[in-house]
Design a protein around this motif. Structure first.
Motif, mmCIF file in Angstrom:
data_model
loop_
_atom_site.group_PDB
_atom_site.id
_atom_site.type_symbol
_atom_site.label_atom_id
_atom_site.label_comp_id
_atom_site.label_asym_id
_atom_site.label_seq_id
_atom_site.Cartn_x
_atom_site.Cartn_y
_atom_site.Cartn_z
ATOM 1 N N THR A 86 44.071 31.322 43.760
ATOM 2 C CA THR A 86 43.118 30.607 42.907
ATOM 3 C C THR A 86 41.724 30.745 43.505
ATOM 4 O O THR A 86 41.561 30.713 44.727
ATOM 5 C CB THR A 86 43.472 29.108 42.815
ATOM 6 O OG1 THR A 86 44.799 28.966 42.315
ATOM 7 C CG2 THR A 86 42.510 28.368 41.896
ATOM 8 N N VAL A 87 40.732 30.907 42.646
ATOM 9 C CA VAL A 87 39.332 30.847 43.062
ATOM 10 C C VAL A 87 38.706 29.633 42.386
ATOM 11 O O VAL A 87 38.739 29.507 41.157
ATOM 12 C CB VAL A 87 38.559 32.122 42.690
ATOM 13 C CG1 VAL A 87 37.083 31.980 43.067
ATOM 14 C CG2 VAL A 87 39.163 33.334 43.383
ATOM 15 N N SER A 101 42.776 31.780 38.098
ATOM 16 C CA SER A 101 44.143 31.653 38.572
ATOM 17 C C SER A 101 44.900 32.964 38.423
ATOM 18 O O SER A 101 44.849 33.609 37.367
ATOM 19 C CB SER A 101 44.861 30.554 37.780
ATOM 20 O OG SER A 101 46.252 30.649 37.896
ATOM 21 N N ALA A 102 45.617 33.365 39.478
ATOM 22 C CA ALA A 102 46.464 34.557 39.405
ATOM 23 C C ALA A 102 47.535 34.394 38.340
ATOM 24 O O ALA A 102 47.846 35.335 37.600
ATOM 25 C CB ALA A 102 47.096 34.828 40.767
ATOM 26 N N GLN A 103 48.094 33.191 38.241
ATOM 27 C CA GLN A 103 49.136 32.933 37.251
ATOM 28 C C GLN A 103 48.607 33.136 35.838
ATOM 29 O O GLN A 103 49.253 33.764 35.003
ATOM 30 C CB GLN A 103 49.676 31.516 37.416
ATOM 31 C CG GLN A 103 50.793 31.169 36.449
ATOM 32 C CD GLN A 103 51.332 29.762 36.679
ATOM 33 O OE1 GLN A 103 50.777 28.984 37.450
ATOM 34 N NE2 GLN A 103 52.433 29.432 36.007
ATOM 35 N N GLU A 104 47.395 32.628 35.574
ATOM 36 C CA GLU A 104 46.801 32.779 34.245
ATOM 37 C C GLU A 104 46.513 34.241 33.928
ATOM 38 O O GLU A 104 46.609 34.671 32.777
ATOM 39 C CB GLU A 104 45.509 31.967 34.168
ATOM 40 C CG GLU A 104 44.864 31.964 32.802
ATOM 41 C CD GLU A 104 43.637 31.066 32.742
ATOM 42 O OE1 GLU A 104 42.527 31.575 32.994
ATOM 43 O OE2 GLU A 104 43.797 29.859 32.461
ATOM 44 N N GLU A 105 46.172 35.018 34.962
ATOM 45 C CA GLU A 105 45.849 36.425 34.749
ATOM 46 C C GLU A 105 47.080 37.314 34.758
ATOM 47 O O GLU A 105 46.986 38.528 34.535
ATOM 48 C CB GLU A 105 44.858 36.902 35.822
ATOM 49 C CG GLU A 105 43.512 36.212 35.783
ATOM 50 C CD GLU A 105 42.873 36.262 34.413
ATOM 51 O OE1 GLU A 105 42.912 37.348 33.786
ATOM 52 O OE2 GLU A 105 42.358 35.232 33.944
ATOM 53 N N LEU A 382 36.900 33.935 28.045
ATOM 54 C CA LEU A 382 35.704 34.146 28.861
ATOM 55 C C LEU A 382 36.078 34.147 30.339
ATOM 56 O O LEU A 382 35.628 34.995 31.122
ATOM 57 C CB LEU A 382 34.687 33.044 28.560
ATOM 58 C CG LEU A 382 33.329 33.127 29.276
ATOM 59 C CD1 LEU A 382 32.611 34.409 28.908
ATOM 60 C CD2 LEU A 382 32.480 31.919 28.911
ATOM 61 N N ARG A 383 36.912 33.199 30.727
ATOM 62 C CA ARG A 383 37.337 33.094 32.126
ATOM 63 C C ARG A 383 38.128 34.335 32.548
ATOM 64 O O ARG A 383 37.950 34.863 33.642
ATOM 65 C CB ARG A 383 38.164 31.829 32.323
ATOM 66 C CG ARG A 383 38.551 31.562 33.764
ATOM 67 C CD ARG A 383 39.099 30.159 33.939
ATOM 68 N NE ARG A 383 40.333 29.937 33.200
ATOM 69 C CZ ARG A 383 40.459 29.105 32.177
ATOM 70 N NH1 ARG A 383 39.423 28.423 31.744
ATOM 71 N NH2 ARG A 383 41.627 28.951 31.558
#
Length: 393
Positions: A86-87, A101-105, A382-383
């Motif tokens: 996470t950043v 988030s890595a999970q979201e990506e 956007l994120r």
């Protein structure tokens, strides 16, 4: 004497950029490579497996990790690196933040942070394992002569090399760049970066923090063994004060600036400071010559994009010239430069303007920044676009 296109490609500078490029050139079909470095390059008998509290480190994006995977080095790097899951991006004294988030990506990790001494150990091991890469260290260029099909270069060892492509990877103050006839522009930001490692009272849980302060960005990057790598930037006079503080006072200053939810800081390692002088070469290619790494561009450390941008440059250069019959032709090198122009411009502009934007204190700008962070947090598209750019994907 004409230079044959079958002569080795010559890289001047054996740092991370030069080493990565040598390996990538071989991966993409270069017959032989000579790496010239002015300092000794030797593999330690004992691998540097024990973390050092004062070691410097590098943030590797997911894109850079993919390149290391391509070279067969990714697994070794990850074994002694801290994954970024996470950043967390925020602004001091203002509402609004965003989390990438890595999970979201849909990726295993957004990136990783590794100590430079381990990264260097892995790269050197790969260099010395390739019989087609000749490491000349310590050695240095003492002169060069332009020939019809490349360069003749003289070394301090007394040897002479002929090459169809001379690559300057010898840093921001590159002498090789000067000899190639390429000038560079320097922009002194008036700011310095303070670099150190921090020990923590609890796990960082793979979270990297980027905190925008009035004086400049503050970054906490996860390291193995419950540590952060610190990058604390500000006006030169203020950084001098931070350097002179006792460990207890400096920790108190950092704790006061830390984002909510970050682990409590318990120890501060050796502090080093670096002037933020941004360098950009006025060209990156000439016939039979190219500049890469810090010889081509140095960036503000915000978001940790400098080395990752360089790796994308190196990958593009290697894939363009590695298997070429005429690697030094201006047409070939201009094709490389064109491929990299957009990415370099975008990242370069962002690294210059983002820190300046967050230092502006006018209420209108403060409100816009707040809305920008909120927008990133509530708009997944956007994120995601922002995250993919940061990951080098």
């Amino acid at each position: 004497m004409a230079v044959s296109d079958k002569q080795p490609l010559v890289i001047v500078g054996g740092g991370m950029a030069g080493a990565m490029l040598a390996l990538l050139l071989r991966r993409h079909g270069a017959g032989s490579v000579v790496l010239v470095e002015s300092h000794p390059l030797t593999l330690p008998e004992t691998p540097p497996l024990t973390p050092s509290f004062d070691a410097r480190s590098t943030a590797l994006s997911a894109g850079t990790l993919a390149v290391l995977d391509e070279l067969g080095l990714g697994l070794a790097i990850r074994e002694h690196a801290a994954a970024i899951g996470t950043v967390h991006v925020s602004r001091q004294s203002r509402l609004g933040l965003t989390r990438l988030s890595a999970q979201e990506e849909g990726v295993d990790q957004l990136g990783a942070v590794v100590e430079n001494r381990w990264l260097g150990f892995v790269l050197l091991g790969a260099l010395f394992s390739d019989d087609a890469i000749t490491v000349r260290a310590p050695d240095a260029l003492t002169g060069m002569r332009r020939l019809e099909y490349g360069y003749q270069v003289s070394l301090s060892s007394g040897d002479t090399l002929h090459t169809p492509l001379l690559i300057a990877a010898d840093g921001a103050r590159s002498k090789t760049r000067e000899w190639l006839g390429i000038s560079a522009r320097d922009h002194d930001t008036g700011h310095d970066a303070l670099i150190a490692n921090l020990s923590l009272a609890s796990s960082h849980e793979g979270i990297a923090y980027e905190r925008f302060l009035n004086e400049g960005p503050l970054a906490f990057l996860p390291l193995p063994d419950q540590r952060f790598a610190l990058v604390w930037t500000g006006p030169r006079e203020q950084v001098a004060q931070w350097m002179a503080m006792s460990e207890q006072d400096a920790l108190a200053q950092l704790q006061a600036r830390s984002p909510a939810g970050a682990p409590r800081l318990t120890g501060l390692g050796e502090r080093q400071r670096y002037p933020l002088v941004l360098t950009e070469s006025c060209a990156q290619v000439v016939p039979h010559g190219v500049v890469v790494g810090n010889a081509a561009h140095t960036l503000h450390p915000v978001a940790g994009q400098g080395f990752n941008l360089t790796v994308r440059d190196l990958q593009a250069l290697a894939s363009t010239v590695g298997g070429s019959d005429h690697p030094g032709s201006l047409r070939t090198l201009q094709a490389f430069a064109s491929r990299r122009e957009k990415d370099q411009a975008l990242i370069g502009q962002a690294s210059r303007w983002v820190p300046e934007l967050f230092r502006v204190q006018h209420p209108l700008f403060a409100h816009s920044r707040q809305l920008g962070l909120v927008a990133l947090d509530i708009l997944p598209g956007l994120r995601s676009g922002f995250a993919k750019r940061a990951m080098g994907l």
